[in-house]
Every structure is written in structure tokens, then in C-alpha cells.
Design a protein around this motif. Structure first.
Motif, PDB file in Angstrom:
ATOM      1  N   MET A  44       0.848  -1.180   0.000  1.00  0.00           N
ATOM      2  CA  MET A  44       0.000   0.000   0.000  1.00  0.00           C
ATOM      3  C   MET A  44       0.894   1.243   0.000  1.00  0.00           C
ATOM      4  SD  MET A  44      -3.139   0.666   2.501  1.00  0.00           S
ATOM      5  CE  MET A  44      -3.123   2.117   3.476  1.00  0.00           C
ATOM      6  N   SER A  45       0.613   2.181  -0.862  1.00  0.00           N
ATOM      7  CA  SER A  45       1.432   3.389  -0.931  1.00  0.00           C
ATOM      8  C   SER A  45       0.835   4.505  -0.078  1.00  0.00           C
ATOM      9  CB  SER A  45       1.559   3.856  -2.376  1.00  0.00           C
ATOM     10  OG  SER A  45       0.300   4.240  -2.873  1.00  0.00           O
ATOM     11  N   ASP A  46       1.696   5.380   0.377  1.00  0.00           N
ATOM     12  CA  ASP A  46       1.289   6.501   1.204  1.00  0.00           C
ATOM     13  C   ASP A  46       0.973   7.680   0.286  1.00  0.00           C
ATOM     14  OD1 ASP A  46       1.053   8.645   2.945  1.00  0.00           O
ATOM     15  OD2 ASP A  46       2.747   8.044   4.181  1.00  0.00           O
ATOM     16  N   PRO A  47      -0.247   8.193   0.297  1.00  0.00           N
ATOM     17  CA  PRO A  47      -0.596   9.301  -0.600  1.00  0.00           C
ATOM     18  C   PRO A  47       0.119  10.605  -0.264  1.00  0.00           C
ATOM     19  CG  PRO A  47      -2.384   8.889   0.943  1.00  0.00           C
ATOM     20  CD  PRO A  47      -1.364   7.803   1.146  1.00  0.00           C
ATOM     21  N   TYR A  48       0.719  10.682   0.929  1.00  0.00           N
ATOM     22  CA  TYR A  48       1.407  11.908   1.347  1.00  0.00           C
ATOM     23  C   TYR A  48       2.911  11.850   1.104  1.00  0.00           C
ATOM     24  CZ  TYR A  48      -3.064  12.708   3.510  1.00  0.00           C
ATOM     25  OH  TYR A  48      -4.405  12.873   3.721  1.00  0.00           O
ATOM     26  N   GLU A  49       3.403  10.684   0.694  1.00  0.00           N
ATOM     27  CA  GLU A  49       4.835  10.514   0.468  1.00  0.00           C
ATOM     28  C   GLU A  49       5.129  10.761  -1.012  1.00  0.00           C
ATOM     29  OE1 GLU A  49       8.029   7.473   2.228  1.00  0.00           O
ATOM     30  OE2 GLU A  49       6.522   6.527   0.959  1.00  0.00           O
ATOM     31  N   ILE A  50       5.939  11.791  -1.314  1.00  0.00           N
ATOM     32  CA  ILE A  50       6.227  12.119  -2.709  1.00  0.00           C
ATOM     33  C   ILE A  50       7.559  11.555  -3.174  1.00  0.00           C
ATOM     34  CG2 ILE A  50       4.796  14.170  -2.762  1.00  0.00           C
ATOM     35  CD1 ILE A  50       7.341  15.830  -2.384  1.00  0.00           C
ATOM     36  N   ALA A  51       8.412  11.201  -2.256  1.00  0.00           N
ATOM     37  CA  ALA A  51       9.678  10.524  -2.549  1.00  0.00           C
ATOM     38  C   ALA A  51       9.936   9.605  -1.365  1.00  0.00           C
ATOM     39  CB  ALA A  51      10.802  11.531  -2.717  1.00  0.00           C
ATOM     40  N   LEU A  52      10.827   8.678  -1.518  1.00  0.00           N
ATOM     41  CA  LEU A  52      11.094   7.723  -0.449  1.00  0.00           C
ATOM     42  C   LEU A  52      11.471   8.445   0.844  1.00  0.00           C
ATOM     43  CD1 LEU A  52      11.305   4.774   0.368  1.00  0.00           C
ATOM     44  CD2 LEU A  52      13.696   4.827  -0.321  1.00  0.00           C
ATOM     45  N   GLY A  53      10.606   8.364   1.845  1.00  0.00           N
ATOM     46  CA  GLY A  53      10.862   8.984   3.132  1.00  0.00           C
ATOM     47  C   GLY A  53      10.611  10.481   3.184  1.00  0.00           C
ATOM     48  N   VAL A  54      10.042  11.062   2.120  1.00  0.00           N
ATOM     49  CA  VAL A  54       9.782  12.506   2.068  1.00  0.00           C
ATOM     50  C   VAL A  54       8.283  12.728   1.923  1.00  0.00           C
ATOM     51  CG1 VAL A  54      10.206  14.665   0.839  1.00  0.00           C
ATOM     52  CG2 VAL A  54      12.003  12.928   0.974  1.00  0.00           C
ATOM     53  N   LEU A  55       7.706  13.424   2.890  1.00  0.00           N
ATOM     54  CA  LEU A  55       6.279  13.718   2.828  1.00  0.00           C
ATOM     55  C   LEU A  55       6.030  14.958   1.981  1.00  0.00           C
ATOM     56  CD1 LEU A  55       5.225  13.093   6.536  1.00  0.00           C
ATOM     57  CD2 LEU A  55       5.061  11.542   4.588  1.00  0.00           C
ATOM     58  N   ASN A  56       4.874  15.003   1.376  1.00  0.00           N
ATOM     59  CA  ASN A  56       4.472  16.152   0.579  1.00  0.00           C
ATOM     60  C   ASN A  56       4.438  17.398   1.463  1.00  0.00           C
ATOM     61  OD1 ASN A  56       3.534  17.696  -1.505  1.00  0.00           O
ATOM     62  ND2 ASN A  56       1.463  16.893  -1.450  1.00  0.00           N
ATOM     63  N   SER A  57       4.946  18.500   0.954  1.00  0.00           N
ATOM     64  CA  SER A  57       4.932  19.747   1.708  1.00  0.00           C
ATOM     65  C   SER A  57       4.312  20.848   0.869  1.00  0.00           C
ATOM     66  CB  SER A  57       6.356  20.157   2.116  1.00  0.00           C
ATOM     67  OG  SER A  57       7.078  20.606   0.995  1.00  0.00           O
ATOM     68  N   LYS A  58       3.964  21.942   1.507  1.00  0.00           N
ATOM     69  CA  LYS A  58       3.356  23.034   0.765  1.00  0.00           C
ATOM     70  C   LYS A  58       4.346  23.724  -0.172  1.00  0.00           C
ATOM     71  CE  LYS A  58       3.854  26.748   4.166  1.00  0.00           C
ATOM     72  NZ  LYS A  58       3.106  27.707   4.965  1.00  0.00           N
ATOM     73  N   TYR A  59       5.625  23.393  -0.038  1.00  0.00           N
ATOM     74  CA  TYR A  59       6.639  24.000  -0.891  1.00  0.00           C
ATOM     75  C   TYR A  59       6.861  23.216  -2.185  1.00  0.00           C
ATOM     76  CZ  TYR A  59       7.417  26.410   3.469  1.00  0.00           C
ATOM     77  OH  TYR A  59       7.235  27.127   4.613  1.00  0.00           O
ATOM     78  N   GLY A  60       6.270  22.030  -2.296  1.00  0.00           N
ATOM     79  CA  GLY A  60       6.384  21.233  -3.508  1.00  0.00           C
ATOM     80  C   GLY A  60       7.786  20.700  -3.764  1.00  0.00           C
ATOM     81  N   MET A  61       8.570  20.541  -2.715  1.00  0.00           N
ATOM     82  CA  MET A  61       9.937  20.059  -2.856  1.00  0.00           C
ATOM     83  C   MET A  61      10.003  18.588  -2.482  1.00  0.00           C
ATOM     84  SD  MET A  61      11.682  23.254  -0.924  1.00  0.00           S
ATOM     85  CE  MET A  61      13.252  23.414  -1.711  1.00  0.00           C
ATOM     86  N   SER A  62      10.986  17.884  -3.044  1.00  0.00           N
ATOM     87  CA  SER A  62      11.128  16.466  -2.714  1.00  0.00           C
ATOM     88  C   SER A  62      12.483  16.134  -2.096  1.00  0.00           C
ATOM     89  CB  SER A  62      10.922  15.612  -3.962  1.00  0.00           C
ATOM     90  OG  SER A  62      11.889  15.929  -4.938  1.00  0.00           O
ATOM     91  N   HIS A  63      13.371  17.095  -1.996  1.00  0.00           N
ATOM     92  CA  HIS A  63      14.683  16.837  -1.407  1.00  0.00           C
ATOM     93  C   HIS A  63      14.624  17.164   0.083  1.00  0.00           C
ATOM     94  CE1 HIS A  63      18.958  17.102  -0.554  1.00  0.00           C
ATOM     95  NE2 HIS A  63      19.139  16.408  -1.677  1.00  0.00           N
ATOM     96  N   PRO A  64      14.848  16.164   0.970  1.00  0.00           N
ATOM     97  CA  PRO A  64      14.648  16.385   2.407  1.00  0.00           C
ATOM     98  C   PRO A  64      15.524  17.478   3.008  1.00  0.00           C
ATOM     99  CG  PRO A  64      15.620  14.228   1.981  1.00  0.00           C
ATOM    100  CD  PRO A  64      15.264  14.810   0.660  1.00  0.00           C
ATOM    101  N   VAL A  65      16.746  17.631   2.543  1.00  0.00           N
ATOM    102  CA  VAL A  65      17.625  18.665   3.105  1.00  0.00           C
ATOM    103  C   VAL A  65      17.139  20.049   2.699  1.00  0.00           C
ATOM    104  CG1 VAL A  65      19.968  19.585   3.140  1.00  0.00           C
ATOM    105  CG2 VAL A  65      19.598  17.107   3.198  1.00  0.00           C
TER     106      VAL A  65
END
Length: 55
Positions: A1-22
Motif C-alpha cells: 500500500m502506498s502513502d498518498p502523502y509521500e512524494i519521494a522515499l521517506g519525504v512527505l508532501n509539503s506546501k513548498y512542492g519540494m522532494s529533497h529532504p535537506v
């Protein structure tokens, strides 16, 4: 089952639309820091302090 809030492995969707955790961490700190400087968070941060916010 996939997480609808995860946009990259271990990265949750944010209001900034970024996928790089750092990069997200840098942007979020920059967004929060001015508010905490204007109104510092106070308290002992002990168990009694914690209970006031959770009851």
C-alpha cells in the motif's frame, strides 16, 4: 500500500512542492524562525509543562 502523502522515499508532501529532504528542512526552518524570534517559546518543558498542553 502506498502513502498518498509521500512524494519521494521517506519525504512527505509539503506546501513548498519540494522532494529533497535537506532543501525542505532549510526552507521550513527559514519560514519558522522569524516567528519564534518574535514570540519565543517559554517554559520549563518538564512533565508539568507538557501536561498543560495535552489535557
Amino acid at each position: 500500500m502506498s502513502d498518498p502523502y509521500e512524494i519521494a522515499l521517506g519525504v512527505l508532501n509539503s506546501k513548498y512542492g519540494m522532494s529533497h529532504p535537506v532543501k525542505i528542512a532549510v526552507v521550513e526552518r527559514a519560514a519558522v524562525l522569524p516567528g519564534t524570534m518574535q514570540q519565543p517559546i517559554t517554559g520549563n518543558f518538564d512533565f508539568e509543562h507538557f501536561k498543560r498542553f495535552t489535557n
